[in-house]
Scaffold this motif. Structure first.
Motif: not given
Length: 348
Positions: A299-327
């Motif tokens: 959750a503390d990752l800068p949102a714009l750091a996801l820009s490349r991952a969400l524009t590479d044609g593979h993923a349409h969304a990033a799942v934000i998780v806590d330290a234990d991998g929870g949604l």
């Protein structure tokens, strides 16, 4: 003291102390195994050496710079064996050691370049043939395969095992051209023209240069407008499925809520995958059989750091998780566009 410390800074981009120490350990183990296997194959009473010196230089490339085109399996094996064969051919016709040394190394460079297996230690392999004396001469063409070829094959095998255990990819796979390139401010032909303009050869593939430049764009964007985090822009009310749900259930949820991706939760509530209509075209009895590996982020990752991952044609969304991998939530391409618009508006 500051100047002295600067002398020990690694010249390789991205190199860290941990990576260098791992490379040292990997080379140590690989050379020991290579020497041991060579000893058993050649035999304790054989005149041939069970380990050749160029393999030490090959180990530097395989373990310290495994992404280099010069360190890939075909470069290591083909380069060393082909260069040794060139050296054998030269010594068969040229008996002056000085002239033979130059011809062997020059010929090895030409042969490796033509066969796309350029490997710097190959020059040493060719030179070893010329100055190796009667033992190498008596072995003839066999020397190029045992011990040179054998050493190279074992070293590559140990490199593959080592990098697999340490979480790296070897052989290195250059990134494929993807939709993100079409949205970048530069194209592959721009990289080609830049390389021609600079007029130098770099120890990195063109595809990796493009990947690095796109990541630089992303990091520059984060630096200029990186205040919103993924937790700030994520959707908190997330429709999800479990590993035991049927594909029919997942398909119905996707259509009913007009979303493209559903996180898949395991029995303990952690995110184990994602599923969309693309995955659900495959026959399956439960969602876990068709789920794709999730793109997750804290959750503390800068949102714009996801820009490349969400524009590479593979993923349409990033799942934000806590330290234990929870949604915690989801950041979709739409959420990212909104965050970018807000950042640009605030900058104005």
């Amino acid at each position: 003291m500051g100047r002295i410390r600067c002398l020990f800074r690694p010249i390789l981009a991205g190199a860290t102390l941990r990576e260098r120490l791992l490379a040292c350990g990997g080379a140590l183990a690989a050379l020991c195994v290579t020497a041991l296997l060579g000893y058993f194959v050649v035999g304790p009473k054989a005149a041939l050496p069970f380990l050749v010196a160029p393999v030490g230089a090959s180990a530097v490339l395989v373990f310290a710079v495994p992404t280099s085109p010069l360190a890939q399996p075909w470069s290591v094996i083909g380069g060393n064996v082909l260069s040794a064969l060139v050296g054998i051919g030269v010594t068969a016709f040229v008996h002056d050691t000085v002239l033979a040394a130059g011809l062997a190394v020059g010929g090895a460079i030409a042969a490796m370049s033509l066969c796309r297996c350029l490997h710097p230690p190959g020059g040493a392999a060719a030179l070893t043939i010329v100055i190796g004396g009667s033992v190498v001469a008596a072995a003839g063409p066999l020397f190029a395969f045992v011990p040179v070829g054998l050493n190279s094959v074992v070293l590559v095998g140990m490199g593959w095992l080592f990098h697999r255990l340490t979480g790296h990819t070897y052989p290195h796979r250059a990134p494929r051209v993807d939709p993100a390139e079409r949205r970048s401010r530069f194209r592959a032909e721009d990289v080609d023209r830049a390389l021609i303009e600079v007029g130098e050869a770099f120890d990195i593939s063109r595809e990796d240069i493009g990947l690095l430049l796109r990541e630089v764009e992303t990091q520059a964007l984060v630096r200029r407008h990186g205040e919103p985090t993924a937790g700030d822009v994520m959707s908190r009310e997330v429709v999800r499925v479990t590993v035991h749900d049927t594909p029919e259930t997942a398909r119905a949820l996707l259509l009913a809520h007009d979303v493209r991706t559903l996180p898949v939760l395991g029995p303990d509530g952690t995110v184990v995958g994602t599923v969309g209509l693309r995955e659900l075209v495959r026959p399956a009895s439960c969602v876990s059989e068709v789920a794709s590996p999730p793109l997750t982020a804290p959750a503390d990752l800068p949102a714009l750091a996801l820009s490349r991952a969400l524009t590479d044609g593979h993923a349409h969304a990033a799942v934000i998780v806590d330290a234990d991998g929870g949604l915690c939530g989801m950041v979709t391409q739409t959420d990212l566009i909104v965050a970018l618009c807000r950042a640009l508006t605030d900058a104005v």
